[in-house]
Design an enzyme around this catalytic site. Structure first.
Site, PDB file in Angstrom:
ATOM      1  N   ASP A   1       0.813  -1.207   0.000  1.00 12.70           N
ATOM      2  CA  ASP A   1       0.000   0.000   0.000  1.00 12.70           C
ATOM      3  C   ASP A   1       0.853   1.266   0.000  1.00 12.70           C
ATOM      4  OD1 ASP A   1       0.968  -0.485   2.550  1.00 12.70           O
ATOM      5  OD2 ASP A   1      -0.998  -0.776   3.450  1.00 12.70           O
TER       6      ASP A   1
ATOM      7  N   ASN B   1      -7.621  -2.902  14.258  1.00 13.47           N
ATOM      8  CA  ASN B   1      -8.993  -3.203  13.826  1.00 13.47           C
ATOM      9  C   ASN B   1      -9.046  -4.389  12.854  1.00 13.47           C
ATOM     10  OD1 ASN B   1      -7.909  -2.156  11.509  1.00 13.47           O
ATOM     11  ND2 ASN B   1      -9.227  -0.354  11.398  1.00 13.47           N
TER      12      ASN B   1
ATOM     13  N   HIS C   1      -7.220  -4.744  10.118  1.00  9.30           N
ATOM     14  CA  HIS C   1      -6.922  -4.473   8.703  1.00  9.30           C
ATOM     15  C   HIS C   1      -5.630  -5.158   8.261  1.00  9.30           C
ATOM     16  CE1 HIS C   1      -4.638  -0.405   9.573  1.00  9.30           C
ATOM     17  NE2 HIS C   1      -3.781  -1.390   9.468  1.00  9.30           N
TER      18      HIS C   1
ATOM     19  N   GLU D   1      -9.548  -1.819   5.300  1.00 11.14           N
ATOM     20  CA  GLU D   1     -10.185  -1.551   6.582  1.00 11.14           C
ATOM     21  C   GLU D   1     -11.434  -2.432   6.731  1.00 11.14           C
ATOM     22  OE1 GLU D   1      -8.447   0.054   8.542  1.00 11.14           O
ATOM     23  OE2 GLU D   1      -7.994   2.121   7.982  1.00 11.14           O
TER      24      GLU D   1
HETATM   25  C1  F6R Z   1       1.436  -1.299   6.089  1.00  5.67           C
HETATM   26  C2  F6R Z   1       0.258  -2.106   6.275  1.00  5.67           C
HETATM   27  C3  F6R Z   1      -0.554  -2.052   7.531  1.00  5.67           C
HETATM   28  C4  F6R Z   1       0.280  -2.380   8.778  1.00  5.67           C
HETATM   29  C5  F6R Z   1      -0.580  -2.314  10.038  1.00  5.67           C
HETATM   30  C6  F6R Z   1       0.211  -2.571  11.291  1.00  5.67           C
HETATM   31  O1  F6R Z   1       1.994  -1.538   4.814  1.00  5.67           O
HETATM   32  O2  F6R Z   1      -0.059  -2.821   5.385  1.00  5.67           O
HETATM   33  O3  F6R Z   1      -1.610  -2.978   7.424  1.00  5.67           O
HETATM   34  O4  F6R Z   1       0.829  -3.656   8.646  1.00  5.67           O
HETATM   35  O5  F6R Z   1      -1.203  -1.066  10.118  1.00  5.67           O
HETATM   36  O6  F6R Z   1       1.127  -1.546  11.468  1.00  5.67           O
HETATM   37  P1  F6R Z   1       2.244  -1.634  12.624  1.00  5.67           P
HETATM   38  O7  F6R Z   1       3.176  -2.715  12.206  1.00  5.67           O
HETATM   39  O8  F6R Z   1       2.893  -0.283  12.602  1.00  5.67           O
HETATM   40  O9  F6R Z   1       1.519  -1.938  13.883  1.00  5.67           O
END
Ligand code: F6R
Length: 264
Positions: A67, A136, A138, A143
């Site tokens: 992303d 959440n 995701h 989301e």
């Molecule tokens: C980022 C992504 C997000 C993160 C998620 C957890 O490329 O795909 O889904 O993996 O938000 O983020 P952290 O590792 O910072 O807790």
């Protein structure tokens, strides 16, 4: 799903890195799906060390990131392209023209999403996809309520995700609320998926992913449908699972079987 419960985040990084090291040793021209966020940073450090030690090479590797923020060019310090350069690409022998991050500054984001899907397909699909998980549930920026068969597209971030990621932006800095993300269907197409989660603040999301129903309300629950999904989590992230001992027992049996097969 294979559920691997380890003591702490250091063990999670090491276990996860070893999966990628083995992948690159077995297939030097692998197509890797990569993630940003804080969770994979220690894993990337291990891959850098393995490259510098000569155990692996990224020379023939192609990568696709999950992303990118819509509205940020790759030169912006908060962009995921910038993050990937800093955390991995600048320190390994990869050809940067083989690294792909969705273009956050695309004039036509819809066409860019279609183009990204095409590039993944032209590369022969993703061999192994690395994932983190949001509080959440995701994955990527899919989301809750994201379609379980969705493809790369523009997504609006929830307030929870914007708040969680505010730590990376200065108080007066513009923080995007839109993204381009691979879809859940795109992620499920990867031949193997490795999700890392550490810390107590991920425990609810891991509970919903592993023991909850398959539902768009927890996008990571879609991994229940995948043939080869590995969840590598620490004790804190596993703390709300009702059947930890059983998952550990399965993993022990799995290790024994692998050891037996290695002798054949
Ligand atoms: C980022 C992504 C997000 C993160 C998620 C957890 O490329 O795909 O889904 O993996 O938000 O983020 P952290 O590792 O910072 O807790």
């Amino acid at each position: 799903m294979q559920i691997v419960i380890l003591k702490n985040s250091a063990e999670v990084a090491e276990y996860g890195a070893n999966i990628f090291i083995k992948q690159l040793q077995e297939k030097a021209n692998s197509v890797l799906g990569l993630a940003t966020g804080s969770t994979p940073v220690a894993l990337y450090q291990k891959l850098i060390e393995a490259t510098q030690a000569g155990a692996i090479s990224f020379k023939d590797v192609t990568t696709f990131n999950l992303d990118e923020y819509l509205g940020l060019a790759g030169t912006h310090p908060q962009s995921y392209r910038y993050f990937m350069n800093e955390q991995l690409f600048d320190h390994v022998d990869i050809d940067k023209s083989h690294t792909h991050v969705p273009p956050g500054d695309a004039a036509d984001p819809v066409a860019a999403c279609e183009g990204y899907e095409q590039q993944i397909s032209d590369a022969g699909g993703i061999d192994i996809q690395l994932l983190g998980i949001g509080r959440n549930g995701h994955i990527g920026f899919n989301e809750p309520s994201s379609g379980l068969m969705s493809r790369t597209r523009v997504k609006t971030l929830t307030k929870a995700t914007i708040d969680d990621n505010a730590r990376f932006f200065a108080a007066d800095e513009y923080q995007p609320h839109l993204s381009i993300t691979m879809g859940i269907g795109t992620i499920l197409d990867a031949k193997k998926v490795v999700l890392l989660a550490t810390g107590e603040n991920k425990a609810d999301a891991i509970l919903a992913t592993v023991e909850g129903a398959l539902t768009a309300s927890c996008p990571a629950s879609a991994l229940q449908l995948h043939r080869d999904a590995v969840l590598v989590i620490d004790e804190a992230a596993a703390s709300k699972l009702s059947d930890c001992e059983f998952y550990k027992h399965i993993e022990n049996e799995n290790q024994k079987l692998q050891a037996q097969l290695a002798k054949l």
